[in-house]
Design a protein around this motif. Structure first.
Motif, PDB file in Angstrom:
ATOM      1  N   CYS A  41       0.737  -0.960  -0.120  1.00 12.94           N
ATOM      2  CA  CYS A  41       0.192   0.054  -0.015  1.00 12.94           C
ATOM      3  C   CYS A  41       0.758   1.273   0.003  1.00 12.94           C
ATOM      4  N   THR A  88     -11.583  -9.960   1.749  1.00 14.28           N
ATOM      5  CA  THR A  88     -11.084  -8.420   1.818  1.00 14.28           C
ATOM      6  C   THR A  88     -10.391  -7.967   2.601  1.00 14.28           C
ATOM      7  N   TYR A  89      -9.335  -7.100   1.927  1.00 12.92           N
ATOM      8  CA  TYR A  89      -8.205  -6.415   3.019  1.00 12.92           C
ATOM      9  C   TYR A  89      -8.385  -4.921   2.460  1.00 12.92           C
ATOM     10  N   SER A  90      -8.049  -4.162   3.720  1.00 11.39           N
ATOM     11  CA  SER A  90      -8.391  -2.539   3.547  1.00 11.39           C
ATOM     12  C   SER A  90      -6.863  -1.898   3.883  1.00 11.39           C
ATOM     13  N   GLN A  92      -5.631   1.982   4.767  1.00 12.85           N
ATOM     14  CA  GLN A  92      -6.337   3.367   5.177  1.00 12.85           C
ATOM     15  C   GLN A  92      -5.014   4.292   5.784  1.00 12.85           C
ATOM     16  N   THR A 101      -9.609   5.136   2.336  1.00 13.17           N
ATOM     17  CA  THR A 101      -9.339   3.840   2.321  1.00 13.17           C
ATOM     18  C   THR A 101      -9.603   3.348   0.881  1.00 13.17           C
ATOM     19  N   ARG A 102      -8.710   2.065   0.779  1.00 14.86           N
ATOM     20  CA  ARG A 102      -8.703   1.386  -0.618  1.00 14.86           C
ATOM     21  C   ARG A 102      -9.006  -0.085  -0.113  1.00 14.86           C
ATOM     22  N   ASN A 103     -10.040  -0.880  -0.875  1.00 17.84           N
ATOM     23  CA  ASN A 103      -9.804  -2.370  -0.668  1.00 17.84           C
ATOM     24  C   ASN A 103      -9.408  -3.227  -1.654  1.00 17.84           C
TER      25      ASN A 103
END
Length: 328
Positions: A41, A88-90, A92, A101-103
């Motif tokens: 990320c 599902t991972y996020s 932030q 935030t991005r998933n």
């Protein structure tokens, strides 16, 4: 002479944002169980210093303070990733309350696995129907086959047992295969008591299933308190039944139900359960309601009859009324 002045300082916030959230390390476009995968990320600079967090659900996997000078990349690695990592991972980033935030969705493919429900030993009776559990999971979904002692494919839902021996449950896909042997031997004991597993109701009866897949169940019924013979309702391999679907049974009566489990060795019956019909209070209430309705209908008919009689009487009186002339 001294000169005093006031200098004002203004703090400018620089809001950090997420530029990329990805997974890498897989050999192809898909992620397969056993691959070494890294989540990455990347965020822009921020002021005051932003906090980056990577999560799965509410679980924080990694956290770090971002840079105010250059973009920051937060990493989280899976060594030999498993199918359980799917989800599902996020990512932030928090800059002074600003939290973009991005998933990222991970779908981990895995080879076939024979289910734990597939037992390695089973009993049956020659010439009787038997069902051997043969199930498997996998992504992509595997093909599942049941192979008999002679190498012949057999229907998984059930077949007539012709020989004892080793049967094999096989599952395969493009990612691999799995198998398990099931030894089928002669049943030597009567089935265990098929106890009712839930409260008996007129809507549903459920009883325990035997580990002997050749067992058949006969559901029987008679009125409560009766010393007469039991009557058969149905015989099958199912372990659930709804008496409400049987038109020969009255909801206003109390019944006893029992199940007889049978294999080639013998039969075992369970303790009867009692299903109550409508209570006497409910029945009297129904009767009272019916009486009230009937009384209301009669009252309405009487009123209508009275109205008709009065109308007819008035009409006759009107016809008989006139002016009488006397002639001298």
């Amino acid at each position: 002479m001294a000169i005093w002045g006031i200098v004002a300082f203004t703090t400018v916030s620089v809001l950090s944002n997420i530029t990329e959230f990805k997974a890498f390390g897989n050999k192809t476009d898909e992620i397969v169980q056993g691959d070494n995968i890294t989540l990455s990320c990347t965020t822009t600079v921020g002021e005051p210093l932003p906090i980056i967090q990577m999560r799965k659900g509410i679980t924080v996997l990694n956290s770090s303070t971002a840079s105010s000078i250059s973009p920051t990349t937060l990493l989280y690695s899976f060594e030999r990733i498993s199918k359980d990592a799917s989800g599902t991972y996020s990512c932030q980033v928090n800059t002074d309350g600003f939290t973009p935030t991005r998933n990222l969705q991970l779908d981990v493919k895995y080879p076939p696995e024979i289910d734990r429900s597939v037992k390695t030993e089973q009993v049956g009776c020659l010439g009787r129907l038997i069902s051997i559990t043969c199930e498997a999971s996998g992504d992509p979904e595997p093909d599942v086959n049941l192979i008999g002692p002679g190498g012949i494919g057999l229907p998984i839902k059930g077949f007539v047992l012709k020989e004892f021996g080793t049967y094999r449950c096989e599952a395969f896909s493009r990612l691999g295969n799995d198998s398990r042997n099931i030894t089928v031997s002669q049943a030597t004991a009567k089935p265990k008591e098929p106890s009712f597993s839930e409260e008996c109701t007129f809507t549903k009866l459920t009883w325990q299933k035997s580990s002997d897949k050749s067992v058949k169940y006969t559901l029987q019924v008679r009125e409560e308190g009766s010393s007469g013979a039991w009557g058969d309702i149905i015989t099958s391999i199912d372990t659930t039944y709804s008496p409400s679907t049987n038109e020969t049974l009255s909801k206003n009566k109390d019944y006893e139900f029992r199940v007889v489990a049978t294999n080639c060795v013998g039969s075992t019956e369970n303790k009867a359960c009692i299903v109550k019909g409508q209570t006497s209070g409910e029945r009297s209430s129904d009767s009272s309601n019916a009486g009230v309705i009937a009384g209301s209908v009669i009252a309405v008919l009487v009123v209508i009859l009275i109205i008709v009689i009065v109308a007819v009487y008035c009409r006759k009186r009107k016809r008989g009324t006139g002016v009488i002339h006397i002639v001298h």
